[in-house]
Scaffold this motif. Structure first.
Motif, PDB file in Angstrom:
ATOM      1  N   GLU A  55       0.825  -1.215   0.000  1.00  0.00           N
ATOM      2  CA  GLU A  55       0.000   0.000   0.000  1.00  0.00           C
ATOM      3  C   GLU A  55       0.858   1.264   0.000  1.00  0.00           C
ATOM      4  OE1 GLU A  55      -3.602   2.384   2.218  1.00  0.00           O
ATOM      5  OE2 GLU A  55      -3.019   0.444   3.037  1.00  0.00           O
ATOM      6  N   ASP A  56       2.027   1.214   0.641  1.00  0.00           N
ATOM      7  CA  ASP A  56       2.938   2.358   0.578  1.00  0.00           C
ATOM      8  C   ASP A  56       3.318   2.669  -0.866  1.00  0.00           C
ATOM      9  OD1 ASP A  56       3.033   2.892   3.269  1.00  0.00           O
ATOM     10  OD2 ASP A  56       4.883   1.781   3.620  1.00  0.00           O
ATOM     11  N   PHE A  59       0.334   4.279  -2.565  1.00  0.00           N
ATOM     12  CA  PHE A  59       0.185   5.646  -2.075  1.00  0.00           C
ATOM     13  C   PHE A  59       1.222   6.563  -2.707  1.00  0.00           C
ATOM     14  CE2 PHE A  59       1.176   8.701   1.513  1.00  0.00           C
ATOM     15  CZ  PHE A  59       0.061   9.499   1.319  1.00  0.00           C
ATOM     16  N   ASP A  60       2.473   6.115  -2.741  1.00  0.00           N
ATOM     17  CA  ASP A  60       3.535   6.940  -3.332  1.00  0.00           C
ATOM     18  C   ASP A  60       3.269   7.220  -4.806  1.00  0.00           C
ATOM     19  OD1 ASP A  60       4.814   6.978  -0.897  1.00  0.00           O
ATOM     20  OD2 ASP A  60       6.375   5.547  -1.445  1.00  0.00           O
ATOM     21  N   ARG A  63       0.053   9.591  -5.056  1.00  0.00           N
ATOM     22  CA  ARG A  63       0.318  10.932  -4.524  1.00  0.00           C
ATOM     23  C   ARG A  63       1.286  11.698  -5.413  1.00  0.00           C
ATOM     24  NH1 ARG A  63       3.052  11.070   1.173  1.00  0.00           N
ATOM     25  NH2 ARG A  63       4.578  10.011  -0.123  1.00  0.00           N
ATOM     26  N   LEU A 114      -6.675   2.605  -1.533  1.00  0.00           N
ATOM     27  CA  LEU A 114      -5.984   3.237  -0.403  1.00  0.00           C
ATOM     28  C   LEU A 114      -6.918   3.310   0.794  1.00  0.00           C
ATOM     29  CD1 LEU A 114      -4.226   6.170  -2.264  1.00  0.00           C
ATOM     30  CD2 LEU A 114      -3.098   4.187  -1.228  1.00  0.00           C
ATOM     31  N   ARG A 118      -4.743   8.042   3.862  1.00  0.00           N
ATOM     32  CA  ARG A 118      -4.043   8.062   2.573  1.00  0.00           C
ATOM     33  C   ARG A 118      -5.022   8.337   1.436  1.00  0.00           C
ATOM     34  NH1 ARG A 118       0.144   3.004   3.102  1.00  0.00           N
ATOM     35  NH2 ARG A 118       1.612   4.072   4.453  1.00  0.00           N
ATOM     36  N   HIS A 119      -6.148   7.672   1.479  1.00  0.00           N
ATOM     37  CA  HIS A 119      -7.182   7.902   0.467  1.00  0.00           C
ATOM     38  C   HIS A 119      -7.626   9.366   0.510  1.00  0.00           C
ATOM     39  CE1 HIS A 119     -11.319   7.857  -1.185  1.00  0.00           C
ATOM     40  NE2 HIS A 119     -10.749   7.084  -2.086  1.00  0.00           N
ATOM     41  N   GLU A 121      -5.972  11.982   1.546  1.00  0.00           N
ATOM     42  CA  GLU A 121      -4.928  12.880   1.051  1.00  0.00           C
ATOM     43  C   GLU A 121      -4.884  12.909  -0.467  1.00  0.00           C
ATOM     44  OE1 GLU A 121      -0.068  13.388   1.145  1.00  0.00           O
ATOM     45  OE2 GLU A 121      -1.026  12.377   2.832  1.00  0.00           O
ATOM     46  N   VAL A 122      -4.953  11.734  -1.084  1.00  0.00           N
ATOM     47  CA  VAL A 122      -4.910  11.679  -2.549  1.00  0.00           C
ATOM     48  C   VAL A 122      -6.171  12.301  -3.142  1.00  0.00           C
ATOM     49  CG1 VAL A 122      -4.855  10.123  -4.545  1.00  0.00           C
ATOM     50  CG2 VAL A 122      -3.312   9.741  -2.622  1.00  0.00           C
TER      51      VAL A 122
END
Length: 196
Positions: A55-56, A59-60, A63, A114, A118-119, A121-122
């Motif tokens: 998941e990192d 996310f990366d 994002r 995500l 995290r979800h 933020e994106v």
């Protein structure tokens, strides 16, 4: 000779690029960490030295590329003429999709995977990017070039650009610039106060 920190960074970038390609080809949930290890030719310990989780990676990827689009949109907002602003936004978006198709495929298609913060933020970055387009449409209406702002038209215009990730191919005869010119022409005709 590369510095040790540079080697670590380039190794992580290689892992992220490979993960984006695999997620785009097979789907985020279909790709396991063993498959990623094999693709980057690293053992489990070496892989986890560079990343914390699958998941990192997602996310990366999401994002980074939506942040890039939002930054491009900020630059386009310097344009005083709304029509030029739409042209710049469209060109930047098509070029970004063409040059980073796997990453943008993941960004658009897999963001729902995500979790929680995290979800959020994106999605906030997506909203910031969409708002730049909305401002261009509203500015065009105020300048007398576009009809009044319509949220459905905004979704339609963005969808036209976004979904090019499904069919755009680097080996096609039509270049990203050609595609963006066509899309921009259609977008401006859809927005025009007087379609003639």
């Amino acid at each position: 000779m590369k510095k040790p920190g540079t080697l670590l960074k380039s190794q992580r970038e290689r892992i992220v690029r490979t993960a984006a390609r695999l997620f785009a080809q097979r789907g985020y949930h279909a790709v396991g960490m063993t498959e990623l290890q094999d693709a980057v030719h690293l053992g489990r310990g070496a892989l986890y030295h560079h990343i914390r989780s699958k998941e990192d990676l997602l996310f990366d990827i999401a994002r980074e590329y939506i942040s890039d689009l939002a930054d491009d949109a900020s630059a386009a907002q310097q344009q005083a003429d709304a029509r030029e602003r739409v042209r710049l936004l469209g060109r930047h978006l098509v070029q970004k999709i063409a040059s980073h198709q796997a990453e943008l495929t993941v960004c658009f298609r897999e963001v729902q995977s995500l979790t929680d913060a995290r979800h959020a933020e994106v999605m906030a970055l997506h909203a910031r990017y969409e708002h730049a387009w909305r401002e261009a449409f509203e500015l065009g209406a105020a300048q007398g070039h576009f009809r009044p702002y319509d949220a459905i038209v905004l979704k339609g215009v963005l969808g036209m650009y976004f979904y090019s990730y499904l069919w755009m191919r680097p080996d096609r005869a039509m270049s990203p610039d050609d595609i963006s010119l066509r899309f921009n022409d259609m977008a401006l005709r859809m927005l025009a106060r007087d379609p003639t």
